[in-house]
Design a protein around this motif. Structure first.
Motif, PDB file in Angstrom:
ATOM      1  N   ASP A  54      -9.123   9.757  -0.825  1.00 34.68           N
ATOM      2  CA  ASP A  54      -7.831   9.455  -1.440  1.00 34.68           C
ATOM      3  C   ASP A  54      -7.197   8.203  -0.840  1.00 34.68           C
ATOM      4  O   ASP A  54      -7.751   7.559   0.053  1.00 34.68           O
ATOM      5  CB  ASP A  54      -6.882  10.656  -1.364  1.00 34.68           C
ATOM      6  N   GLY A  55      -6.036   7.857  -1.324  1.00 36.50           N
ATOM      7  CA  GLY A  55      -5.382   6.637  -0.904  1.00 36.50           C
ATOM      8  C   GLY A  55      -4.990   6.610   0.556  1.00 36.50           C
ATOM      9  O   GLY A  55      -4.889   5.533   1.162  1.00 36.50           O
ATOM     10  N   HIS A  56      -4.767   7.764   1.153  1.00 31.88           N
ATOM     11  CA  HIS A  56      -4.386   7.789   2.562  1.00 31.88           C
ATOM     12  C   HIS A  56      -5.563   7.391   3.455  1.00 31.88           C
ATOM     13  O   HIS A  56      -5.359   6.844   4.548  1.00 31.88           O
ATOM     14  CB  HIS A  56      -3.849   9.163   2.941  1.00 31.88           C
ATOM     15  N   GLU A  57      -6.788   7.660   2.995  1.00 27.56           N
ATOM     16  CA  GLU A  57      -7.953   7.180   3.731  1.00 27.56           C
ATOM     17  C   GLU A  57      -7.983   5.655   3.716  1.00 27.56           C
ATOM     18  O   GLU A  57      -8.288   5.011   4.725  1.00 27.56           O
ATOM     19  CB  GLU A  57      -9.235   7.744   3.091  1.00 27.56           C
ATOM     20  N   ALA A  58      -7.680   5.063   2.575  1.00 24.26           N
ATOM     21  CA  ALA A  58      -7.630   3.600   2.478  1.00 24.26           C
ATOM     22  C   ALA A  58      -6.518   3.031   3.354  1.00 24.26           C
ATOM     23  O   ALA A  58      -6.665   1.955   3.953  1.00 24.26           O
ATOM     24  CB  ALA A  58      -7.423   3.186   1.024  1.00 24.26           C
ATOM     25  N   LEU A  59      -5.399   3.734   3.429  1.00 25.52           N
ATOM     26  CA  LEU A  59      -4.288   3.295   4.276  1.00 25.52           C
ATOM     27  C   LEU A  59      -4.714   3.225   5.736  1.00 25.52           C
ATOM     28  O   LEU A  59      -4.404   2.258   6.439  1.00 25.52           O
ATOM     29  CB  LEU A  59      -3.104   4.247   4.105  1.00 25.52           C
ATOM     30  N   GLN A  60      -5.437   4.240   6.192  1.00 26.68           N
ATOM     31  CA  GLN A  60      -5.850   4.248   7.589  1.00 26.68           C
ATOM     32  C   GLN A  60      -6.814   3.105   7.889  1.00 26.68           C
ATOM     33  O   GLN A  60      -6.712   2.464   8.941  1.00 26.68           O
ATOM     34  CB  GLN A  60      -6.499   5.590   7.944  1.00 26.68           C
TER      35      GLN A  60
ATOM     36  N   THR B 268       0.826  -1.203   0.000  1.00 25.94           N
ATOM     37  CA  THR B 268       0.000   0.000   0.000  1.00 25.94           C
ATOM     38  C   THR B 268       0.860   1.253   0.000  1.00 25.94           C
ATOM     39  O   THR B 268       0.642   2.195  -0.772  1.00 25.94           O
ATOM     40  CB  THR B 268      -0.925   0.004   1.223  1.00 25.94           C
ATOM     41  N   LEU B 269       1.877   1.268   0.858  1.00 26.50           N
ATOM     42  CA  LEU B 269       2.756   2.436   0.950  1.00 26.50           C
ATOM     43  C   LEU B 269       3.525   2.664  -0.349  1.00 26.50           C
ATOM     44  O   LEU B 269       3.725   3.815  -0.777  1.00 26.50           O
ATOM     45  CB  LEU B 269       3.730   2.251   2.112  1.00 26.50           C
ATOM     46  N   GLN B 270       3.940   1.581  -1.004  1.00 24.73           N
ATOM     47  CA  GLN B 270       4.660   1.710  -2.265  1.00 24.73           C
ATOM     48  C   GLN B 270       3.772   2.320  -3.342  1.00 24.73           C
ATOM     49  O   GLN B 270       4.192   3.213  -4.089  1.00 24.73           O
ATOM     50  CB  GLN B 270       5.168   0.346  -2.725  1.00 24.73           C
ATOM     51  N   ALA B 271       2.526   1.857  -3.428  1.00 29.63           N
ATOM     52  CA  ALA B 271       1.609   2.405  -4.426  1.00 29.63           C
ATOM     53  C   ALA B 271       1.307   3.873  -4.149  1.00 29.63           C
ATOM     54  O   ALA B 271       1.258   4.702  -5.074  1.00 29.63           O
ATOM     55  CB  ALA B 271       0.316   1.586  -4.447  1.00 29.63           C
ATOM     56  N   LEU B 272       1.121   4.219  -2.889  1.00 27.70           N
ATOM     57  CA  LEU B 272       0.873   5.623  -2.542  1.00 27.70           C
ATOM     58  C   LEU B 272       2.072   6.499  -2.891  1.00 27.70           C
ATOM     59  O   LEU B 272       1.916   7.646  -3.338  1.00 27.70           O
ATOM     60  CB  LEU B 272       0.545   5.745  -1.059  1.00 27.70           C
ATOM     61  N   ALA B 273       3.265   5.970  -2.701  1.00 26.52           N
ATOM     62  CA  ALA B 273       4.468   6.730  -3.052  1.00 26.52           C
ATOM     63  C   ALA B 273       4.509   6.999  -4.554  1.00 26.52           C
ATOM     64  O   ALA B 273       4.894   8.096  -4.991  1.00 26.52           O
ATOM     65  CB  ALA B 273       5.711   5.969  -2.613  1.00 26.52           C
ATOM     66  N   GLU B 274       4.111   6.013  -5.342  1.00 23.18           N
ATOM     67  CA  GLU B 274       4.071   6.195  -6.804  1.00 23.18           C
ATOM     68  C   GLU B 274       3.097   7.311  -7.174  1.00 23.18           C
ATOM     69  O   GLU B 274       3.391   8.161  -8.021  1.00 23.18           O
ATOM     70  CB  GLU B 274       3.640   4.886  -7.482  1.00 23.18           C
TER      71      GLU B 274
END
Length: 338
Positions: free
Chosen positions: A302-308, A100-106
């Protein structure tokens, strides 16, 4: 606007059908690991089928909707980001936090948009609950109860790919809990039961799960889920405060029966599944994505919501396995990129 839809299974078919009707979407390019399935859907919708993902990107699209198998999400998000394309992706980004973190970084490095498919944020009932909490109608909130109950279990061969009950099913409850209350989860205590069909045990999963979550303002939340709710598809949230209590998902199709002599009758047509229950919400989230692509509104999820939400699910899995409370800071410590 031309949109590529990658994955034409049940949810991909729903999304493609919705986008094909949208007045701002001129055409779709559909693809799937099963080319015949993609071609059949394209024929029914009057759209174009591509033989593979490479062609979707090579033929040129303005945005991408990812409804492929979960294991493919992160790689497809990265590819779209490197191509400068906005993405709508069904949850989760990946089945683990490093992916997840790798995809968000991209996405962040490319400066592109990633909108996640947490459709409950677009449901009228959850939106009403959020407004009630934010307007102070309930007074001091003290208790939240959330539940997701599937009427029947998924196919046995899909279970090992799903990520498990907490990551696949309860992750929706974790996301909408944060969205409705505006609070973060501090710690969890979770348990699961696998006393149903043997396929759950064989997959290392559970058919029923429960979690007690403490929010950062002291509110207690209980979230439960099961794959074996024979009465029908049942998704609800109750929020209780010192002034009032509200309920999401309670209507004439809620699959519950009262034992009180004067109670309401059982639902005549209980909800059979998520497509029927959340049909308008699915349409609304895609309409929002089109507006995001057109620059007409900010990204609503956004993706950070999914991360949480995934961090909460991960904490629940650790708690279930180790039979102990788990703080969210433990999950952060375990998954920070090097």
């Amino acid at each position: 606007m031309r949109i590529g839809v990658i994955g034409t299974g049940r949810i991909g078919t729903l999304h493609a059908s919705t986008l094909s009707r949208h007045r701002e979407v001129g055409s779709l390019i559909l693809t799937d690991v099963d080319p015949v399935r993609a071609q059949g859907l394209a024929h029914r919708l009057g759209e174009t089928a591509a033989p593979g993902v490479d062609e979707v990107f090579r033929w040129g699209v303005d945005a991408v909707v990812i409804t492929a198998a979960t294991a493919a999400h992160a790689e497809l998000i990265g590819r779209a980001a490197r191509s400068g394309l906005p993405v709508f992706c069904e949850k989760p980004i990946a089945l683990d936090l490093p992916g997840t973190l790798q995809a968000l970084a991209e996405v962040e490095n490319a400066g592109t948009v990633l909108q996640m498919g947490f459709q409950r944020r677009f449901d009228a009932g959850y939106a009403g609950a959020r407004e009630a909490v934010r307007a102070g109608r309930l007074g001091r909130l003290h208790t939240v109860r959330a539940m997701t109950c599937d009427q029947s279990p998924p196919p046995a061969d899909w279970l090992p790919l799903s990520g498990g009950l907490f990551r696949d099913t309860l992750i929706h409850d974790f996301d909408v809990l944060r969205w409705v209350t505006g609070r973060e989860v501090l710690d969890v205590y979770a348990a699961g039961s696998d006393r149903g069909p043997a396929m759950f045990r064989e997959a290392g999963d559970v058919d029923t799960g429960a979690a007690l979550l403490t929010l950062d303002d002291g509110v207690l939340a209980a979230a439960t889920a099961t794959r074996l709710n024979g009465a029908g598809y049942d998704v609800r949230m109750e929020l209780a405060g010192e002034r009032d209590t509200v309920v999401v998902g309670l209507d004439d199709r809620t699959p519950v029966a009262s034992t009180e002599p004067s109670g309401p009758p059982p639902a005549d047509k209980p909800w059979p599944g998520f497509v029927e229950r959340f049909g308008p919400a699915y349409e609304a989230e895609l309409a929002a994505f089109v507006e995001v692509v057109r620059g007409e509104r900010p990204n609503p999820c956004d993706g950070h919501e999914a991360l949480q939400a995934l961090r909460i699910a991960e904490a629940c899995e650790v708690s279930r396995r180790e039979r102990r409370p788990v703080t969210l800071t433990e999950i952060a410590d375990r998954t920070q990129p090097s």
